[in-house]
Design a protein around this motif. Structure first.
Motif: not given
Length: 249
Positions: A108-113, A145-154, A197-207
């Motif tokens: 459920i990581d953002g990388v595969v969402s 889609t609900y997702h999280h991010h484990q990796q640090v990123s720019i 950005t560091g890791p982010q826990w489960l989240h989603s945004n309504w656009l």
């Protein structure tokens, strides 16, 4: 500079820099952080004894992108230089910090969402080296889609400020946060922003509907990156650091 197709690159203007908290579990304005938070998180994850080592790792990873990939992304090489200057020259105190326990599973990581599409991948295994760069998009109006991010990123943004509301983990959201519906137009100025950005826990945004405007930070996958600059966009440069599933403390 020119894009990969030989055309002139867009003029994005000077970037602004900010960060998301390395400890916050949300995805909104209440989670502001700094590049120092980010570097200290990398120092902890890497077991480093100085921020110089953390900066060296980021340098090494960004250098794997190469000028041809950067041109493919329709980004001026000056942006990469500005990113490096920001995390190199900002004065920070060495205070390695963990994110605290958060369960995480790659499935459920953002990388595969479906909201993220990998455009560039310089990693041999997705775990120990290189980077991967993903376009971020969601249909409008509607939710990611609900997702999280484990990796640090720019996180690189270009366009009008996002017009969206955060969704809680139970699927509810508060439309009182949607003042942008009355203020965002197709003529709202587009700006370039870079978030550490560091890791982010489960989240989603309504656009909300303005996220369909051409100046919105929401480029459809089929138009990325060839329409970057012609329209707004968001992409993330993920830096894998031996991230594995974490199912319990």
């Amino acid at each position: 500079s020119t894009a990969a197709d030989g055309s002139a690159l867009p003029d994005y203007g000077p970037p602004s820099f900010a960060g998301l908290s390395a400890k916050c579990v949300d995805d909104g304005s209440g989670c502001a952080g700094t590049v120092c938070d980010w570097l200290n998180l990398i120092a902890f994850k890497g077991g480093f004894s100085s921020l110089a080592q953390a900066r060296a790792l980021v340098d090494e990873r960004l250098d794997t992108i190469g000028s041809s990939n950067w041109a493919y992304l329709r980004m001026p090489i000056s942006l990469l230089a500005a990113i490096k200057t920001n995390y190199t020259e900002t004065e920070c105190k060495f205070e390695p910090r963990p994110t605290g326990f958060r369960p995480w599973r790659r499935a459920i990581d953002g990388v595969v969402s479906p909201n993220h599409m990998t455009m560039v991948n310089t990693s041999s295994d997705g775990i120990t080296d290189g980077v991967f760069i993903g376009n971020v998009y969601a249909p409008v109006p509607g939710a990611e889609t609900y997702h999280h991010h484990q990796q640090v990123s720019i996180f690189v943004h270009y366009g009008a400020p996002p017009c969206q509301v955060s969704m809680e983990v139970d699927g509810t959201y508060n439309m009182s946060e949607a003042a942008c519906m009355q203020t965002t137009t197709p003529d709202t100025p587009m700006k370039l922003q870079v978030l550490f950005t560091g890791p982010q826990w489960l989240h989603s945004n309504w656009l909300l509907p303005p996220m369909a405007f051409q100046n919105a930070r929401n480029c459809p996958h089929e138009l990325a990156p060839s329409h970057y600059g012609k329209r707004g966009f968001m992409f993330r440069i993920f830096i894998p650091m031996n991230d594995t599933d974490v199912l319990y403390p």
